[in-house]
Design a protein around this motif. Structure first.
Motif, PDB file in Angstrom:
ATOM      1  N   THR A 129       0.786  -1.275  -0.095  1.00 32.05           N
ATOM      2  CA  THR A 129       0.099   0.136  -0.015  1.00 32.05           C
ATOM      3  C   THR A 129       0.854   1.241  -0.140  1.00 32.05           C
ATOM      4  O   THR A 129       1.863   1.150   0.965  1.00 32.05           O
ATOM      5  CB  THR A 129      -0.859   0.027   1.097  1.00 32.05           C
ATOM      6  N   ILE A 130       0.513   2.151  -0.924  1.00 34.50           N
ATOM      7  CA  ILE A 130       1.104   3.309  -0.950  1.00 34.50           C
ATOM      8  C   ILE A 130       0.272   4.543  -0.726  1.00 34.50           C
ATOM      9  O   ILE A 130      -0.807   4.412  -1.220  1.00 34.50           O
ATOM     10  CB  ILE A 130       1.642   3.763  -2.356  1.00 34.50           C
ATOM     11  N   VAL A 163      -3.896  -5.007  -9.064  1.00 35.88           N
ATOM     12  CA  VAL A 163      -4.010  -3.597  -8.354  1.00 35.88           C
ATOM     13  C   VAL A 163      -5.381  -3.892  -7.857  1.00 35.88           C
ATOM     14  O   VAL A 163      -6.405  -4.000  -8.281  1.00 35.88           O
ATOM     15  CB  VAL A 163      -4.004  -2.320  -9.288  1.00 35.88           C
ATOM     16  N   TYR A 164      -5.564  -3.661  -6.445  1.00 34.83           N
ATOM     17  CA  TYR A 164      -6.766  -3.787  -5.745  1.00 34.83           C
ATOM     18  C   TYR A 164      -7.451  -2.532  -5.647  1.00 34.83           C
ATOM     19  O   TYR A 164      -8.766  -2.621  -5.489  1.00 34.83           O
ATOM     20  CB  TYR A 164      -6.730  -4.572  -4.320  1.00 34.83           C
ATOM     21  N   ASP A 165      -7.078  -1.541  -5.268  1.00 39.43           N
ATOM     22  CA  ASP A 165      -7.548  -0.210  -4.962  1.00 39.43           C
ATOM     23  C   ASP A 165      -6.712   1.042  -5.345  1.00 39.43           C
ATOM     24  O   ASP A 165      -5.571   0.838  -5.018  1.00 39.43           O
ATOM     25  CB  ASP A 165      -7.987  -0.108  -3.685  1.00 39.43           C
ATOM     26  N   THR A 178      -3.254   0.203  -3.571  1.00 44.51           N
ATOM     27  CA  THR A 178      -2.795  -1.303  -3.029  1.00 44.51           C
ATOM     28  C   THR A 178      -2.737  -2.095  -3.934  1.00 44.51           C
ATOM     29  O   THR A 178      -3.759  -2.189  -4.959  1.00 44.51           O
ATOM     30  CB  THR A 178      -4.035  -1.612  -1.850  1.00 44.51           C
ATOM     31  N   PHE A 179      -1.804  -2.889  -4.004  1.00 39.11           N
ATOM     32  CA  PHE A 179      -1.598  -4.134  -5.067  1.00 39.11           C
ATOM     33  C   PHE A 179      -0.966  -5.126  -4.582  1.00 39.11           C
ATOM     34  O   PHE A 179      -0.356  -4.819  -3.458  1.00 39.11           O
ATOM     35  CB  PHE A 179      -0.894  -3.405  -6.277  1.00 39.11           C
ATOM     36  N   ILE A 268      -9.042   0.309  11.426  1.00 39.90           N
ATOM     37  CA  ILE A 268      -8.453   0.069  10.180  1.00 39.90           C
ATOM     38  C   ILE A 268      -9.589   0.087   9.085  1.00 39.90           C
ATOM     39  O   ILE A 268     -10.586  -0.629   9.178  1.00 39.90           O
ATOM     40  CB  ILE A 268      -7.564  -1.231   9.959  1.00 39.90           C
ATOM     41  N   VAL A 269      -9.100   0.773   8.015  1.00 37.40           N
ATOM     42  CA  VAL A 269     -10.129   0.950   6.915  1.00 37.40           C
ATOM     43  C   VAL A 269      -9.491   0.343   5.598  1.00 37.40           C
ATOM     44  O   VAL A 269      -8.590   0.823   5.341  1.00 37.40           O
ATOM     45  CB  VAL A 269     -10.703   2.199   6.659  1.00 37.40           C
ATOM     46  N   VAL A 270     -10.008  -0.632   4.908  1.00 37.34           N
ATOM     47  CA  VAL A 270      -9.537  -1.016   3.414  1.00 37.34           C
ATOM     48  C   VAL A 270     -10.612  -0.916   2.749  1.00 37.34           C
ATOM     49  O   VAL A 270     -11.833  -1.111   2.964  1.00 37.34           O
ATOM     50  CB  VAL A 270      -9.101  -2.320   3.636  1.00 37.34           C
ATOM     51  N   SER A 271     -10.349  -0.529   1.327  1.00 39.69           N
ATOM     52  CA  SER A 271     -11.278  -0.768   0.036  1.00 39.69           C
ATOM     53  C   SER A 271     -10.843  -1.242  -0.800  1.00 39.69           C
ATOM     54  O   SER A 271      -9.570  -1.616  -1.225  1.00 39.69           O
ATOM     55  CB  SER A 271     -11.700   0.814   0.007  1.00 39.69           C
TER      56      SER A 271
END
Length: 369
Positions: A129-130, A163-165, A178-179, A268-271
């Protein structure tokens, strides 16, 4: 010179033999044979995720074995060529051997780094994640540059990525991305890249052409395995769906397929908005959340160890500086490895920094123990 070359070849032989012992070639060959049998099973692709994991692992093992076998064969050939050149007094042939030995030194040194990846999760695939940090629009642009740098690094090595998001910033660049790097040992390799990356340049977004310093953070997580037992009860999460933003296919941007998961106990938040299906995005986001919780657990364990050793954790600190003005340089602040070719680094030429980082980490761990 001949004596020097013979000594270098003997030293390389010793190093390569040590690598072969540490990596346990018989065990690697047995694992490759077992995976080959799994690949031959007709219904393997009924479970696509498992099939991709098995074929990726097999490909990686076969590549490693071929690489080691090739180095061993070339080293034996170099020894034989040196002996023949001495017998025949062929100076040109000796020069060819010297060039080959220099190349073998670099390649065996790079392979030796692999033996240092022995952490609990080092063998896993990686989730990266960047995030843009301080620096406004320049930081968002810098975050996008970093994401491209790591994707180019993976592409150079033939490593598959997904790449996820990607959360795009308003003016330019990204807020975060995020990848996944889907190859064994991606986590152990890239984990040394975790921390804050600093960019100094003339801002392309400043009409007065002033120098700007901006920051972006890199977080590297191991992909969760079935043996990890990272439980995420439904009562501990809140799931929101929304319409994807930024570039994408037709249905990506016209349906509420993007998923955001909030882990209530930790915040924690992810998308994920990469897939067209809300179900697929939910599954991917849950995998990222589990990986982040796994990393959190690992960091807590590391923090406890650091506290027992009366030293602070280095994770999250500024670790590399990229200067594009008034001079050109990329310098790692831990290992002091540097180069005057930032364009090459930003295009994915990261191996010297990564290899030095892995050696630095091992030395730090040994010193701490």
């Amino acid at each position: 010179m001949n004596v020097d070359l013979a000594t270098q070849i003997n030293d390389l032989d010793t190093t390569l033999s040590s690598i072969e012992t540490v990596l346990d070639l018989p065990k690697m060959r047995a694992a490759a044979e077992d995976l080959g049998e799994q690949v031959a099973v007709p219904d393997l692709w009924d479970d696509q995720e498992n099939a991709q994991r098995v074929t990726a692992r097999l490909s990686h093992l076969q590549g490693d074995l071929a690489r080691i076998d090739s180095l061993r064969s070339r080293l034996n050939d170099a020894r034989m060529m040196l002996e023949m050149s001495e017998e025949e007094g062929d100076a040109a042939a000796r020069e060819d051997v010297a060039v080959e030995v220099a190349t073998l030194q670099d390649q065996i040194a790079a392979l030796e780094v692999r033996t240092l990846l022995s952490g609990e999760y080092d063998e896993r695939e990686a989730l990266v994640t960047i995030r843009a940090e301080a620096g406004g629009v320049d930081a968002a642009d810098w975050a996008e540059m970093l994401m491209r740098m790591y994707l180019r690094w993976a592409e150079r090595h033939g490593y598959p990525t997904e790449v996820y998001d990607t959360s795009y910033a308003e003016e330019a660049g990204i807020k975060s991305g995020t990848f996944a790097v889907k190859v064994p040992y991606a986590y152990g390799t890239l984990s040394v890249e975790q921390g804050t990356h600093r960019l100094v340049r003339i801002s392309p977004f400043d009409n007065q052409n002033r120098r700007q310093t901006s920051f972006a953070g890199v977080e590297v997580m191991p992909v969760v395995d079935q043996s990890d037992h990272v439980d995420v009860p439904e009562t501990d999460i809140r799931i929101d769906v929304y319409r994807s933003s930024g570039p994408g296919g037709q249905s990506v941007n016209t349906t509420d397929s993007a998923v955001r998961i909030t882990h209530l106990p930790t915040g924690i938040v992810v998308s994920c908005q990469n897939e067209k299906s809300q179900i697929q995005n939910r599954a991917a986001a849950l995998r990222v959340l589990q990986a982040r919780l796994l990393l959190r657990r690992e960091q807590e364990q590391r923090a406890t160890m650091n506290a027992l050793r009366d030293e602070g954790s280095s994770w999250g600190n500024q670790m590399r500086s990229y200067v594009l003005h008034p001079y050109q340089m990329v310098k790692d602040l831990r290992t002091e490895v540097e180069t005057g070719n930032p364009a090459g680094v930003l295009d994915g030429d990261l191996d010297p920094f990564i290899e030095a980082g892995i050696r630095w980490r091992r030395q730090a761990d040994v010193a701490a123990l």
